[in-house]
Design an enzyme around this catalytic site. Sequence first.
Site, mmCIF file in Angstrom:
data_model
loop_
_atom_site.group_PDB
_atom_site.id
_atom_site.type_symbol
_atom_site.label_atom_id
_atom_site.label_comp_id
_atom_site.label_asym_id
_atom_site.label_seq_id
_atom_site.Cartn_x
_atom_site.Cartn_y
_atom_site.Cartn_z
ATOM 1 N N HIS A 173 5.317 -5.973 -6.034
ATOM 2 C CA HIS A 173 5.374 -4.721 -6.792
ATOM 3 C C HIS A 173 6.183 -3.717 -5.974
ATOM 4 O O HIS A 173 5.842 -3.421 -4.824
ATOM 5 C CB HIS A 173 3.975 -4.195 -7.074
ATOM 6 N N GLU A 176 4.958 -0.678 -3.604
ATOM 7 C CA GLU A 176 3.983 -0.946 -2.543
ATOM 8 C C GLU A 176 4.714 -1.207 -1.224
ATOM 9 O O GLU A 176 4.750 -2.329 -0.720
ATOM 10 C CB GLU A 176 3.082 -2.109 -2.966
ATOM 11 N N ARG A 231 7.331 -0.317 -10.467
ATOM 12 C CA ARG A 231 6.461 -1.446 -10.130
ATOM 13 C C ARG A 231 7.090 -2.796 -10.435
ATOM 14 O O ARG A 231 6.968 -3.751 -9.655
ATOM 15 C CB ARG A 231 5.152 -1.296 -10.919
ATOM 16 N N HIS A 301 -0.311 -6.913 -1.120
ATOM 17 C CA HIS A 301 -0.189 -5.825 -2.095
ATOM 18 C C HIS A 301 -0.828 -4.553 -1.538
ATOM 19 O O HIS A 301 -1.351 -4.535 -0.434
ATOM 20 C CB HIS A 301 -0.892 -6.217 -3.403
ATOM 21 N N GLU A 375 -5.046 -6.402 -0.645
ATOM 22 C CA GLU A 375 -4.735 -5.052 -1.099
ATOM 23 C C GLU A 375 -4.933 -4.166 0.125
ATOM 24 O O GLU A 375 -6.060 -3.898 0.532
ATOM 25 C CB GLU A 375 -5.666 -4.620 -2.241
#
Length: 423
Positions: A173, A176, A231, A301, A375
């Site tokens: 993405h 990020e 994104r 991510h 994440e």
Amino acid sequence: EVSGRERRGRGLALFIYMCLFTSTHSKVCVCVCVCVCVPQVDLWQPNSASLIRHNATVDMHVKLNDTQGLHAHLKQEGIAYNVFISNLQKEIEKQTGYRSARRRRSESHYDYEVYHSLEEIQSWMLEVNRTHPEIVDMFSIGTSYEGRPLYVLQIGKRSRPQKKAMWIDCGVHAREWIGPAFCQWFVKEAINSYQHDSVMRRLMNQLNFYIMPVLNVDGYHYSWTTDRFWRKTRSKNHKYHCRGVDANRNWKVKWCEEGASSHPCDDTYCGPFPESEPEVRAVAKFLRKNKKRFKAYISIHAYAQMLLYPYSYKYAMIPNFGCVESAAQNAVTALYSAYGVRYRYGPASTTLYVSSGSSMDWAYRIGIQYAFAFELRDTGYYGFLLPEALINPTCTETLRAVKAIATGLLKKCQVNRDVFPYI
């Protein structure tokens, strides 16, 4: 999903932490209404209005001109909120301005504590490959929609041809940025600590690491030049003016089902068909061809501070749950040991939300038994604009987690076959 398309310039990142309604139905309706009534709302967490849940938090980015209306609407509905960043443009310029640019030079003086553009990252990859030929091999697995090369670095001691392997990709993405920063950090640490770190030396001797610092090269480039909060990929749609596909909803595993959108203008658009994006197709082809060697797949991510494993697309226990759960627990424990930062871990569907067509589920389906998605920091204060000052601690702690997972690959884990579904 209602997403703002004009994301540059000043705006607000709003964090709704409580809704003063007793009914689950009315809570969800109110939250969706907020998104609809303010046309320029850009949902950050979760990334789709359909994923807003009762008593859950919502992070959003709003244009400055729309904030007064949003304030009034939230007050009217009895929804409490906090303003985390009042001037997004100022934060963006801190990461892309002259101060950072002057610190980006050759690999020998390369600054790993600033964010780098795609051109800088690819130049760095070439330089790392040139200066460390004994443990680094750089190659391309294809080209992007806009014709950019899709580079991968293979890191490891050249001992035997069919070593076990681990795949790590970043920058799926575009917005990020901490992802590509970590992939570069990992390569730097692997190379520099090989001689004096016995753990890293053992890992490099017995494993090959395949590092893809930027998977979504077109989107990442666009996030630097045009829209910091972009994104998706940058492929064109013939029926709509909206561009791009969510590169983490485009994989051939329960494609375009729950948690993915079929509308090209949505941020979670699954694409016209599985592997429609050349970037996804190239990685899938490479992993399929070499799947017997790959023992682990990791996708980096941001943001939420979580370590996720399959399944994303359903509430069910994976066959080797015990082994994967143990690996995840060891990883977050190692991560915590650096700075005391806590990560939640568990199946993606229950820990985060249900999503279909993810790379992690796909990797697990083709037989890569340890498939994870990190994440990284933070939990919402800075969101996608994690300051450069936090690159070092974030990458340092994440490195410990990845090394813990890699170390576990060298040991055998007994799979419990008596598994059962759970919700």
